[in-house]
Motif scaffolding. Structure first.
Motif, mmCIF file in Angstrom:
data_model
loop_
_atom_site.group_PDB
_atom_site.id
_atom_site.type_symbol
_atom_site.label_atom_id
_atom_site.label_comp_id
_atom_site.label_asym_id
_atom_site.label_seq_id
_atom_site.Cartn_x
_atom_site.Cartn_y
_atom_site.Cartn_z
ATOM 1 N N ALA A 10 -10.402 -99.930 -55.246
ATOM 2 C CA ALA A 10 -9.271 -99.614 -54.279
ATOM 3 C C ALA A 10 -7.546 -99.990 -55.604
ATOM 4 O O ALA A 10 -7.227 -98.869 -55.739
ATOM 5 C CB ALA A 10 -8.439 -100.362 -53.756
ATOM 6 N N LEU A 11 -8.104 -100.109 -56.644
ATOM 7 C CA LEU A 11 -6.871 -100.374 -58.175
ATOM 8 C C LEU A 11 -7.430 -99.142 -58.798
ATOM 9 O O LEU A 11 -6.490 -98.403 -58.808
ATOM 10 C CB LEU A 11 -6.966 -101.263 -59.318
ATOM 11 N N GLN A 12 -8.534 -98.862 -58.297
ATOM 12 C CA GLN A 12 -8.521 -97.292 -58.816
ATOM 13 C C GLN A 12 -8.212 -96.231 -58.784
ATOM 14 O O GLN A 12 -7.487 -95.282 -58.998
ATOM 15 C CB GLN A 12 -9.684 -96.768 -59.809
ATOM 16 N N GLY A 13 -8.130 -96.787 -56.808
ATOM 17 C CA GLY A 13 -7.709 -95.632 -56.692
ATOM 18 C C GLY A 13 -6.506 -95.759 -56.191
ATOM 19 O O GLY A 13 -5.266 -93.758 -56.482
ATOM 20 N N LEU A 14 -5.517 -96.569 -56.543
ATOM 21 C CA LEU A 14 -3.986 -96.250 -56.255
ATOM 22 C C LEU A 14 -3.448 -95.904 -57.709
ATOM 23 O O LEU A 14 -2.934 -95.006 -57.988
ATOM 24 C CB LEU A 14 -3.196 -97.676 -56.753
ATOM 25 N N GLY A 15 -4.503 -95.967 -59.136
ATOM 26 C CA GLY A 15 -3.733 -94.902 -60.103
ATOM 27 C C GLY A 15 -4.222 -93.183 -60.517
ATOM 28 O O GLY A 15 -3.317 -93.567 -60.683
ATOM 29 N N ALA A 16 -5.241 -93.648 -60.115
ATOM 30 C CA ALA A 16 -5.862 -92.351 -59.649
ATOM 31 C C ALA A 16 -4.613 -91.580 -58.216
ATOM 32 O O ALA A 16 -4.900 -90.314 -59.076
ATOM 33 C CB ALA A 16 -7.074 -91.966 -59.189
ATOM 34 N N GLY A 17 -4.202 -91.831 -57.504
ATOM 35 C CA GLY A 17 -3.564 -90.739 -56.320
ATOM 36 C C GLY A 17 -2.987 -90.524 -57.405
ATOM 37 O O GLY A 17 -1.752 -89.507 -56.855
ATOM 38 N N ALA A 18 -1.859 -92.004 -57.937
ATOM 39 C CA ALA A 18 -0.502 -91.596 -58.900
ATOM 40 C C ALA A 18 -0.725 -90.862 -59.765
ATOM 41 O O ALA A 18 0.121 -89.897 -59.763
ATOM 42 C CB ALA A 18 0.473 -92.368 -59.154
ATOM 43 N N ILE B 32 3.146 -95.088 -64.895
ATOM 44 C CA ILE B 32 2.518 -96.882 -64.933
ATOM 45 C C ILE B 32 1.256 -96.929 -63.894
ATOM 46 O O ILE B 32 0.583 -97.121 -63.909
ATOM 47 C CB ILE B 32 2.906 -97.043 -63.603
ATOM 48 N N ALA B 33 1.000 -95.311 -63.401
ATOM 49 C CA ALA B 33 -0.920 -95.455 -62.719
ATOM 50 C C ALA B 33 -1.398 -95.097 -63.803
ATOM 51 O O ALA B 33 -3.138 -96.211 -63.109
ATOM 52 C CB ALA B 33 -0.499 -94.244 -61.901
ATOM 53 N N LEU B 34 -1.686 -95.082 -65.267
ATOM 54 C CA LEU B 34 -3.055 -94.801 -65.876
ATOM 55 C C LEU B 34 -2.768 -96.873 -66.138
ATOM 56 O O LEU B 34 -4.424 -96.849 -65.958
ATOM 57 C CB LEU B 34 -2.446 -94.430 -67.717
ATOM 58 N N LEU B 35 -1.980 -97.942 -66.370
ATOM 59 C CA LEU B 35 -1.912 -98.747 -66.584
ATOM 60 C C LEU B 35 -2.889 -99.560 -65.360
ATOM 61 O O LEU B 35 -3.836 -100.209 -65.782
ATOM 62 C CB LEU B 35 -1.026 -99.773 -66.530
ATOM 63 N N ILE B 36 -2.625 -98.952 -64.225
ATOM 64 C CA ILE B 36 -3.486 -99.182 -63.112
ATOM 65 C C ILE B 36 -4.416 -98.970 -62.678
ATOM 66 O O ILE B 36 -5.465 -100.006 -62.262
ATOM 67 C CB ILE B 36 -2.655 -99.000 -62.233
ATOM 68 N N PHE B 37 -4.599 -97.827 -63.255
ATOM 69 C CA PHE B 37 -6.390 -97.470 -63.350
ATOM 70 C C PHE B 37 -7.040 -98.130 -64.202
ATOM 71 O O PHE B 37 -8.775 -98.379 -64.441
ATOM 72 C CB PHE B 37 -6.369 -95.861 -63.056
ATOM 73 N N VAL B 38 -6.036 -98.782 -65.525
ATOM 74 C CA VAL B 38 -7.367 -99.283 -66.534
ATOM 75 C C VAL B 38 -7.456 -100.372 -65.609
ATOM 76 O O VAL B 38 -8.575 -101.386 -66.801
ATOM 77 C CB VAL B 38 -6.319 -99.392 -67.822
ATOM 78 N N ILE B 39 -6.539 -101.487 -65.699
ATOM 79 C CA ILE B 39 -6.721 -102.736 -64.743
ATOM 80 C C ILE B 39 -7.570 -102.539 -64.110
ATOM 81 O O ILE B 39 -8.947 -103.441 -63.862
ATOM 82 C CB ILE B 39 -5.602 -103.033 -63.755
ATOM 83 N N GLY B 40 -8.287 -101.530 -63.246
ATOM 84 C CA GLY B 40 -9.088 -101.701 -62.061
ATOM 85 C C GLY B 40 -11.037 -101.168 -61.895
ATOM 86 O O GLY B 40 -11.881 -101.636 -62.438
ATOM 87 N N LEU B 41 -10.577 -100.260 -63.462
ATOM 88 C CA LEU B 41 -11.571 -99.944 -64.313
ATOM 89 C C LEU B 41 -12.317 -101.576 -65.023
ATOM 90 O O LEU B 41 -13.412 -101.430 -65.203
ATOM 91 C CB LEU B 41 -11.508 -99.151 -65.597
ATOM 92 N N VAL B 42 -11.615 -102.114 -65.914
ATOM 93 C CA VAL B 42 -11.597 -103.166 -66.260
ATOM 94 C C VAL B 42 -12.420 -104.752 -65.068
ATOM 95 O O VAL B 42 -13.274 -104.814 -65.288
ATOM 96 C CB VAL B 42 -10.435 -104.184 -67.097
ATOM 97 N N LEU B 43 -11.356 -104.595 -63.963
ATOM 98 C CA LEU B 43 -12.238 -105.500 -63.188
ATOM 99 C C LEU B 43 -13.702 -105.334 -62.522
ATOM 100 O O LEU B 43 -13.874 -106.284 -62.180
ATOM 101 C CB LEU B 43 -11.191 -105.703 -61.770
ATOM 102 N N ALA B 44 -13.760 -103.694 -62.547
ATOM 103 C CA ALA B 44 -14.744 -103.411 -61.371
ATOM 104 C C ALA B 44 -16.014 -103.974 -63.076
ATOM 105 O O ALA B 44 -17.184 -104.089 -62.386
ATOM 106 C CB ALA B 44 -15.175 -102.161 -61.877
#
Length: 457
Positions: A109-117, A83-95
């Protein structure tokens, strides 16, 4: 344990490779953004929000880190890691698609959420699968995982930003992340967490983590508006929202530097905050004050990561030679070197390329000693179960304090500009705050002798 056994022995090979690749992907993104952040802020007309490029990422890690900790103890790290990987990917695309500073900050923030997990899952895997004798080696490999990104990432990011656009930096991270996930997930699926009885505090901790992130964000926003009345109000409200979550989420005694695990976590949070903040604002000083190009500034920052990785490998050998008895001393020595490194680049008017490189190399050596060793000391405090919680505490130390300190630095820059103070003087004040922080950390590091795992809550 056999003397021939290593983190690349058959029982650990796939997991070690998975961990190193996961850290490499996150590290590449972090180092690249450090280099191109000035260009992002300029292009999106958001220099007054510069600190939020980093703080949004680091503060979101608080939620990702603390929410996933107890989940790992119940279900293992594989599902949370996916799940964390998917959130990180979404953050990268939006950035990469961001057309405003606010959207860019939200994507960070999405990237941080994924990276933290993700990183909490990584720390848990280390605590569950590696014996104490191998932990400093795999933690030292974290530094090695930064070698390639540190040598190529900042420089390549600078070239891409200058020749094309900073947006391609985010797109470029995606293939690395996808390859690392393809190789990492099979290893994570084989890890089973020891049974830990579910408690009613799980949801409470989640809301406390969210409240802490919100309170910290309000606090940092208020700092950036000082000395306006609204800014003062927001600072007070933010602090009020932060106090209770910090008391409940941190191990007992962390805020008062109790000996053992609490001081280990406090020490780690302080020195990591000072290091990350110094790097980020040094890039800004080199590009905006000294007139260096982004790729040159990126290479200077990379020198710290290279020295960090080399010394991280050496400290693992020293740890094996003394059976871990010198760990606390190595933490103190590492922080002393950080004091020297920060002092070297404190006075911005005197900083040139040679001085910046020397300061970064010394700071990197200090991190190579203190960072992996503090992780090993923290893991030695784990009793039965609770690996996810202790791993979350480590990742919390790596995200919360840096987020606050970088935000404070960004606020100092914003206040300086609003009050007519030069960018150079604003950066000197910011660097001075980092130096004071590491001096406080030096005191905390003298109290890192291990204590019973019962201290952890």
């Amino acid at each position: 344990m056999s003397k021939q056994q290593s983190i690349f022995s058959p029982p650990y090979l796939l997991l070690s490779l998975g961990i190193i690749l996961a850290v490499m992907a996150v590290g590449f993104e972090g180092l690249a953004i450090t280099t191109v952040a000035p260009a992002i802020a300029s292009d999106l007309n958001g220099i007054h929000l510069y600190g939020w490029i980093f703080s949004a990422y680091l503060l979101a890690q608080i939620i990702g880190t603390l929410v996933v900790g107890r989940l790992i103890d119940r279900k293992g790290p594989a599902q949370p890691f996916t799940i964390a990987l998917l959130i990180f990917v979404i953050g990268l695309v939006l950035a990469a698609l961001a057309n405003s500073m606010f959207l860019l900050i939200a994507s960070r923030a999405l990237q941080g959420l994924g990276a933290g997990a993700m990183m909490t899952c990584v720390y848990t895997a280390i605590s569950l699968k590696y014996p104490d004798e191998l932990r400093t080696k795999i933690l030292g490999a974290f530094g090695t995982a930064y070698v390639l990104p540190s040598m190529l990432g900042p420089y390549v990011a600078g070239v891409i930003s200058q020749q094309f656009s900073w947006r391609y930096v985010f797109w470029g991270v995606l293939p690395i992340l996808l390859i690392s996930s393809f190789l990492s997930l099979p290893a994570f699926r084989k890890i089973q967490s020891p049974a830990v009885k579910a408690t009613s505090g799980g949801m409470t901790s989640t809301w406390l983590a969210v409240l802490l992130a919100i309170g910290t964000g309000i606090f940092l926003r208020g700092l950036g508006m000082l000395p306006e009345t609204l800014g003062i109000i927001l600072v007070i409200v933010g602090v009020a929202l932060m106090v209770q979550p910090l008391r409940k989420l941190l191990p007992a005694g962390t805020l008062t530097l109790r000996r053992g695990l609490p001081s280990v976590l406090a020490t780690r949070g302080l020195f990591f905050a000072g290091y990350v903040s110094t790097q980020n604002f040094l890039v800004l000083a080199l590009t905006d004050i000294k007139g260096l190009t982004a790729d040159t500034a990126g290479l200077i920052v990379a020198s710290a990561a290279i020295s960090w990785s080399v010394v991280a490998i050496l400290q693992a050998r020293w740890d094996a030679a003394d059976n871990g008895r010198g760990r606390n001393a190595r933490i103190v020595i590492g922080i002393l070197l950080l004091v020297v490194g920060f002092t070297t680049v404190f006075w911005i008017p005197a900083v040139n390329i040679a001085i910046a490189v020397i300061g970064q190399v010394i700071a990197g050596i200090g991190m190579g000693l203190a960072h992996p060793t503090s992780g090993a000391v923290a893991f030695s405090n784990i009793g039965k179960g609770g690996s996810g919680e202790v791993s979350a505490s480590l990742q919390f130390a790596d995200s919360f304090t840096p987020g606050v300190i970088i935000g404070v630095g960004g606020a100092i820059i914003a206040i300086s500009q609003a009050s007519g103070v030069s960018m150079e003087n604003g950066l000197i004040i910011t660097m001075g705050c980092n130096l004071l922080l590491i001096l406080l950390c030096l005191f905390a590091s003298t109290r890192t002798k291990t204590s019973p795992a019962a201290d952890h809550i």
